[in-house]
Write an enzyme that holds these catalytic residues in place. Structure first.
Site: not given
Length: 243
Positions: A67, A136, A138, A143
């Protein structure tokens, strides 16, 4: 999915580095899927040490990064291109032309994302993909959502992800709110996956990898569908595991 638990982050990093080095030794022109952030930093230090000791050769290796922040050019000190140059590429004999990071700057990011998927395909796919994991759940910047993208795309970052990354910027307001990221399909297409997690803040997300479910609301749980995943943990990240 195999869990490898170590007393310290340094021990976990050394083990991860050996897994990556073994791929390079086995296939001199391996395509490495690489990640940024604090999780793989120790692994990269160990990889550089092994390179300097003459144990591995990067001259034919190619790399694909997960990314990049939207809006940051490669010379920005918080861009992921800059991270990779600083933490790995500048210290080994890899050809920079063979290192690939998504472009976060351009008038048509969707077209650039599509071209990135085509690049991965043209390289013959990824031999080993390194991942971190967000608190979380990801992976990359995929996400938690009702639906997840299979292919490279522009992702909106969750507030908790922005908050977690704010420590790398002068202020929270400086953290980009979007990123170009490989999709779940591209990640799962890698032949082998190494996920690295350290610290108590990752323990809840790691626990979800052990539980008997998959959910787009915890994207990392989709890794359970892959045949060759090694989860490398320090004892804090593994503290909620029960098996």
């Amino acid at each position: 999915m195999k869990f490898k638990i170590f007393e310290t982050y340094e021990e976990a990093s050394a083990y991860s580095a050996e897994l990556l080095a073994e791929v390079i030794r086995t296939k001199r022109d391996a395509v490495l899927g690489l990640a940024t952030g604090s999780s793989p930093e120790g692994m990269y230090k160990e990889i550089i040490r092994r390179y300097e000791a003459g144990e591995i050769d990067f001259s034919q290796v190619k790399s694909i990064n997960l990314d990049e922040y939207v809006g940051l050019t490669g010379d920005h000190d918080q861009s992921y291109r800059y991270f990779m140059d600083t933490h790995l590429f500048n210290h080994v004999n890899i050809n920079k032309a063979n290192t690939h990071v998504p472009q976060g700057v351009g008038q048509d990011l969707a077209a650039l994302a599509k071209a990135y998927d085509e690049l991965i395909e043209n390289l013959g796919g990824i031999d080993v993909q390194v991942l971190g994991i967000g608190a979380n759940g990801h992976i990359g910047f995929n996400e938690p959502e009702h639906e997840l993208h299979l292919k490279t795309h522009v992702a909106e970052l969750k507030p908790e992800t922005i908050e977690a990354n704010a420590r790398f910027f002068e202020s929270r307001d400086d953290v980009p709110t979007k990123a170009v990221t490989m999709g779940i399909g591209a990640i799962l297409s890698a032949k082998k996956i190494i996920l690295i997690a350290s610290g108590e803040s990752k323990a809840e997300a790691v626990k979800a990898l052990e539980d008997d479910f998959i959910s787009t609301h915890v994207p990392a749980t989709l890794l359970k569908l892959h045949a060759d995943v090694t989860v490398v943990l320090d004892k804090e990240a593994a503290s909620l595991l029960t098996k």
